[in-house]
Scaffold this active site. Structure first.
Site, short mmCIF file in Angstrom:
data_model
loop_
_atom_site.label_atom_id
_atom_site.label_comp_id
_atom_site.label_asym_id
_atom_site.label_seq_id
_atom_site.Cartn_x
_atom_site.Cartn_y
_atom_site.Cartn_z
N ASN A 1 -1.96 -6.93 -0.47
CA ASN A 1 -3.28 -6.98 -1.21
C ASN A 1 -3.40 -7.55 -2.01
OD1 ASN A 1 -4.39 -4.80 0.54
ND2 ASN A 1 -3.37 -3.19 -0.96
N SER B 1 0.88 -1.52 -0.08
CA SER B 1 0.09 0.07 0.14
C SER B 1 0.91 1.27 0.25
CB SER B 1 -0.86 0.51 1.18
OG SER B 1 -2.09 0.91 1.23
N ARG C 1 -28.40 -10.26 -45.07
CA ARG C 1 -27.17 -9.58 -43.89
C ARG C 1 -27.74 -8.73 -43.44
NH1 ARG C 1 -23.58 -9.95 -48.38
NH2 ARG C 1 -21.54 -8.60 -47.12
#
Length: 449
Positions: A286, A278, A317
């Site tokens: 984390n 962090s 189409r």
């Protein structure tokens, strides 16, 4: 200048892979157009539908290096499709107007769809290779932790013990099914398209079906039974399968994130110095790969739904639904490649803390063994009566903050039928792993088959 996350110089290595980006690149797609025009010329020259001299001349120019991509961009923006621009450039490259035989009897969507199928073929190889590697890593985890107890969780609450090998084998079983799906998918999807303006091949008075068969054979694709210009279940199925794969990777990432919580600490993503740190809290570790996997597969699922929308095409189409595929199919595969890459990082380097798993099982003082006790006492007291009795003792154990085993042993009615040693055996997690090991072995046997 890149605006997309998969083309970002900063993020592309997180959310996708270079190999998958190459598959869906402008360069590879345009080369696929050229490969198809080359194969068409070869086949039609062989069949005598166009002069052999023209076929040879066209083939000599079907190389990406001979195409001006800047000009192709301008042509595509003006026309609305890239194929006519490619054909126009090929025509001009050929001598003596021999290029006029390029694209003989074909329509834009024939080339575009067949190129997409060729890209899907390459992309599925990359996906399957990553799934094979993930399967190997999951198999090792399942084998190594075949009987390592870990608490099973229901509604995010502790339930009963399972084994960590059992958890990994469950994911492995899904990965093996995905590989089977890919094998089945190839049979239905790796089919060429050559059908002309409205799918009837009216543009070729003779040799129409022979050209179609020869073109598909030249490209290593199956021949279509009928035109599929606006019948898009094949492409939608691709989206569904890669969406399913993403869902399994998301399940893996979710469980890893939850098991990495500080209060749980049962597994961790591979450690590298600084990874997951962090900017403000030095202690943090984390989840990184799990977080990026979750983000990628969430978008991937929306792309799978968009490919279902593209099935709702008008007449022979379509006007718009087809273009949905152009937008989402490349990004869906690219995001899946990123999720596969991150998932492989997780399973190949997962750090497993068996001691923490055991500690978490024991944190309730034996309450997670209440089902085992209920079933053990059911033989003597009846299952429902035992359930209610053990339920009350569990509430009392929580109130007194005492081990369940002690309260069981203090209950005179229970002690009429069993002794403390027998109750202790009922409260031992190692004795209540059910058929976890057997099920792990069954999945591993599938892996070996």
């Amino acid at each position: 200048m890149a605006a997309s996350i998969i083309d970002s110089r900063i993020f592309q290595g997180i959310f996708t892979t270079d190999a998958m980006r190459r598959v869906w690149s402008d360069e590879n797609r345009t080369q696929k157009y050229l490969d198809i025009e080359r194969a068409l010329a070869v086949v039609q020259g062989r069949l005598g539908l166009i002069p052999q001299e023209a076929a040879d001349e066209i083939v000599s120019h079907c190389e990406l290096g001979q195409i001006d991509l800047d000009l192709l961009r301008q042509q595509t923006e003006r026309i609305g499709y890239p194929i006519l621009g490619v054909v126009s450039q090929l025509n001009k490259l050929c001598r003596d107007k021999l290029g006029e035989y390029c694209h003989w009897g074909a329509t834009t969507q024939d080339i575009t769809d067949t190129a997409t199928v060729l890209q899907i073929r390459e992309a599925l190889v990359l996906v399957d290779d990553e799934l094979a590697a993930i399967a190997q890593a999951l198999a090792k985890l399942a084998k190594d932790h075949r009987l390592t107890p870990v608490i099973g969780r229901s509604n995010l609450q502790q339930a009963i013990p399972v084994t960590f090998g059992f958890k990994m084998a469950g994911l492995l079983a899904a990965v093996l099914r995905h590989r089977e799906r890919i094998a089945q998918l190839r049979e239905r999807v790796l089919v060429g398209e050559f059908a002309g303006a409205a799918g009837t091949l009216a543009s070729l008075e003779t040799g129409a079906m022979e050209t179609q068969a020869g073109l598909c054979a030249e490209l290593g694709l199956q021949q279509p039974v009928i035109a599929w210009h606006t019948i898009r279940d094949n492409i939608a199925e691709v989206g569904a399968v890669i969406g399913l794969i993403g869902g399994t990777l998301g399940k893996l990432s979710m469980d890893v994130k939850l098991m990495m919580q500080t209060e749980v600490g049962e597994v961790y993503e591979p450690y590298h110095h600084g990874r997951g740190s962090s900017s403000t809290m030095p202690q943090k570790r984390n989840p990184i790969s799990s977080a990026y996997t979750h983000g990628a597969i969430s978008v991937l699922r929306q792309h799978a739904a968009a490919l279902m929308d593209a099935m709702v095409a008008d007449h022979e189409r379509s006007t718009g639904p087809w273009q949905i595929e152009w937008i989402v199919l490349p990004e869906a595969f690219c995001l899946l490649a990123g999720a596969l890459k991150q998932s492989r990082v997780i399973v190949e380097g997962l750090q497993v803390d068996a001691a923490a798993m055991r500690r978490n099982i024991e944190m309730t003082g034996g309450l997670v063994m209440s089902e085992a006790v209920m079933m053990g006492l059911g033989h003597h007291l009846g299952r429902e009566y035992a359930h209610d009795l053990v339920y009350d003792l569990c509430r009392e154990a929580l109130k007194q903050q005492r081990p369940l085993l002690d309260l069981l042993c203090e209950n005179a009615e229970i002690m009429k039928h069993v002794n403390r040693e027998q109750l202790a055996a009922m409260c031992d997690p190692n004795n209540y792993l059910g058929q976890s090991g057997v099920m792990v072995d069954r999945v591993l046997a599938q892996m070996a088959a």
